[in-house]
Scaffold this motif. Structure first.
Motif, PDB file in Angstrom:
ATOM      1  N   TYR A   1       4.762 113.037 -16.437  1.00 14.18           N
ATOM      2  CA  TYR A   1       3.673 113.887 -15.953  1.00 14.18           C
ATOM      3  C   TYR A   1       3.572 115.189 -16.725  1.00 14.18           C
ATOM      4  O   TYR A   1       2.539 115.868 -16.664  1.00 14.18           O
ATOM      5  CB  TYR A   1       3.810 114.124 -14.445  1.00 14.18           C
ATOM      6  CG  TYR A   1       3.327 112.931 -13.655  1.00 14.18           C
ATOM      7  CD1 TYR A   1       2.004 112.818 -13.260  1.00 14.18           C
ATOM      8  CD2 TYR A   1       4.193 111.885 -13.346  1.00 14.18           C
ATOM      9  CE1 TYR A   1       1.549 111.700 -12.566  1.00 14.18           C
ATOM     10  CE2 TYR A   1       3.752 110.765 -12.658  1.00 14.18           C
ATOM     11  CZ  TYR A   1       2.425 110.680 -12.266  1.00 14.18           C
ATOM     12  OH  TYR A   1       1.986 109.563 -11.598  1.00 14.18           O
ATOM     13  N   GLY A   2       4.622 115.537 -17.455  1.00 15.80           N
ATOM     14  CA  GLY A   2       4.501 116.647 -18.391  1.00 15.80           C
ATOM     15  C   GLY A   2       3.514 116.311 -19.496  1.00 15.80           C
ATOM     16  O   GLY A   2       2.669 117.133 -19.869  1.00 15.80           O
ATOM     17  N   ARG A   3       3.605 115.077 -20.009  1.00 12.96           N
ATOM     18  CA  ARG A   3       2.704 114.663 -21.098  1.00 12.96           C
ATOM     19  C   ARG A   3       1.266 114.514 -20.613  1.00 12.96           C
ATOM     20  O   ARG A   3       0.330 114.944 -21.291  1.00 12.96           O
ATOM     21  CB  ARG A   3       3.203 113.355 -21.721  1.00 12.96           C
ATOM     22  CG  ARG A   3       4.529 113.497 -22.448  1.00 12.96           C
ATOM     23  CD  ARG A   3       4.873 112.234 -23.213  1.00 12.96           C
ATOM     24  NE  ARG A   3       5.051 111.075 -22.336  1.00 12.96           N
ATOM     25  CZ  ARG A   3       6.194 110.759 -21.738  1.00 12.96           C
ATOM     26  NH1 ARG A   3       7.265 111.511 -21.909  1.00 12.96           N
ATOM     27  NH2 ARG A   3       6.283 109.682 -20.976  1.00 12.96           N
ATOM     28  N   THR A   4       1.096 113.891 -19.443  1.00 15.67           N
ATOM     29  CA  THR A   4      -0.287 113.746 -18.955  1.00 15.67           C
ATOM     30  C   THR A   4      -0.892 115.121 -18.680  1.00 15.67           C
ATOM     31  O   THR A   4      -2.086 115.336 -18.860  1.00 15.67           O
ATOM     32  CB  THR A   4      -0.346 112.849 -17.700  1.00 15.67           C
ATOM     33  OG1 THR A   4      -1.700 112.460 -17.470  1.00 15.67           O
ATOM     34  CG2 THR A   4       0.141 113.565 -16.443  1.00 15.67           C
ATOM     35  N   GLY A   5      -0.040 116.073 -18.291  1.00 12.04           N
ATOM     36  CA  GLY A   5      -0.509 117.438 -18.071  1.00 12.04           C
ATOM     37  C   GLY A   5      -0.908 118.124 -19.364  1.00 12.04           C
ATOM     38  O   GLY A   5      -1.916 118.847 -19.416  1.00 12.04           O
ATOM     39  N   GLN A   6      -0.127 117.911 -20.432  1.00 16.26           N
ATOM     40  CA  GLN A   6      -0.482 118.495 -21.723  1.00 16.26           C
ATOM     41  C   GLN A   6      -1.862 118.022 -22.173  1.00 16.26           C
ATOM     42  O   GLN A   6      -2.675 118.808 -22.662  1.00 16.26           O
ATOM     43  CB  GLN A   6       0.572 118.117 -22.768  1.00 16.26           C
ATOM     44  CG  GLN A   6       1.909 118.821 -22.594  1.00 16.26           C
ATOM     45  CD  GLN A   6       2.944 118.316 -23.581  1.00 16.26           C
ATOM     46  OE1 GLN A   6       3.324 117.146 -23.566  1.00 16.26           O
ATOM     47  NE2 GLN A   6       3.398 119.203 -24.464  1.00 16.26           N
ATOM     48  N   ILE A   7      -2.115 116.727 -22.023  1.00 14.27           N
ATOM     49  CA  ILE A   7      -3.424 116.184 -22.411  1.00 14.27           C
ATOM     50  C   ILE A   7      -4.513 116.722 -21.492  1.00 14.27           C
ATOM     51  O   ILE A   7      -5.611 117.086 -21.939  1.00 14.27           O
ATOM     52  CB  ILE A   7      -3.409 114.645 -22.390  1.00 14.27           C
ATOM     53  CG1 ILE A   7      -2.363 114.102 -23.367  1.00 14.27           C
ATOM     54  CG2 ILE A   7      -4.790 114.088 -22.741  1.00 14.27           C
ATOM     55  CD1 ILE A   7      -2.132 112.606 -23.258  1.00 14.27           C
TER      56      ILE A   7
END
Length: 210
Positions: free
Chosen positions: A194-200
């Motif tokens: 969810y860190g990555r989906t948040g970055q996007i």
């Protein structure tokens, strides 16, 4: 780059908003929460008979849902945590190499658990202030604790969350695509799902895109 070079998005925002509204009408958390026991299993999971209105079918196979909100790459019905074998009528869970057969009352208990995880996850996401990578990584930990380590990173669960909470999550559901998009943007990917989906998502919101 977009302002200088231009970029044509093939789908209008009106089409996307209409599809999201229809999805919420059918599968919003309050709709799932209010399902009767007699309807819950067939409303959510693959079962005998017509599946076209079940949540799992809609997320995986509905053409508009796939085109607008991304594919989830499901390779087996076991990926959804529960399904009914069309040949035998037996409810199954587990994994292809380690299947578990369930009585209908056991399937209902598991189905409620999965339904509750979807509802709880949306509440956690909606109540979270998400404006930094640190806040998204905290969300990752909160969801893992509430939903379970294996369930919370499931592609179809993320897709459900991303349509309901479109302003907070991206439409990239697999870790491989998350890494690819972030590296293409020259952004160091978070080590958390969810860190990555948040970055996007932060890029999307900055650009004013869905």
């Amino acid at each position: 780059y977009i302002l200088e070079s231009g970029f044509d998005i093939p789908t209008s925002s009106d089409d996307i908003e209409h599809a999201m509204e229809e999805f919420r009408r059918l599968y919003a958390p309050d709709v799932l929460q209010n399902l009767d026991d007699s309807d819950l299993l067939t409303a959510l999971f693959y079962s005998m008979g017509d599946n076209t209105n079940s949540l799992c079918y809609y997320l995986e196979r509905n053409k508009e849902c796939r085109e607008l909100f991304g594919a989830i790459g499901v390779y087996s019905n076991y990926s959804f945590g529960l399904f009914q074998d069309k040949k035998t009528g037996i409810w199954k869970s587990g994994a292809p190499r380690k299947p578990e057969e369930l009585e209908e009352n056991e399937a209902l208990v598991l189905g409620k658990k999965i339904r509750d995880a979807l509802v709880t996850g949306v509440k956690i996401i909606e109540s979270s202030e998400l404006s930094s990578i640190e806040s998204y990584e905290k969300l990752d930990a909160d969801l893992m604790e509430a939903l379970g380590k294996e369930f919370y990173t499931s592609g179809w669960v993320h897709k459900y969350f991303s349509i309901i909470c479109f302003d907070k999550l991206s439409g990239f559901h697999s870790p491989e695509w998350q890494y690819h998009v972030l590296r293409a943007l020259n952004i160091q990917p978070s080590s958390f799902y969810y860190g990555r989906t948040g970055q996007i998502s932060m890029v999307q919101n900055h650009a004013g895109w869905y």
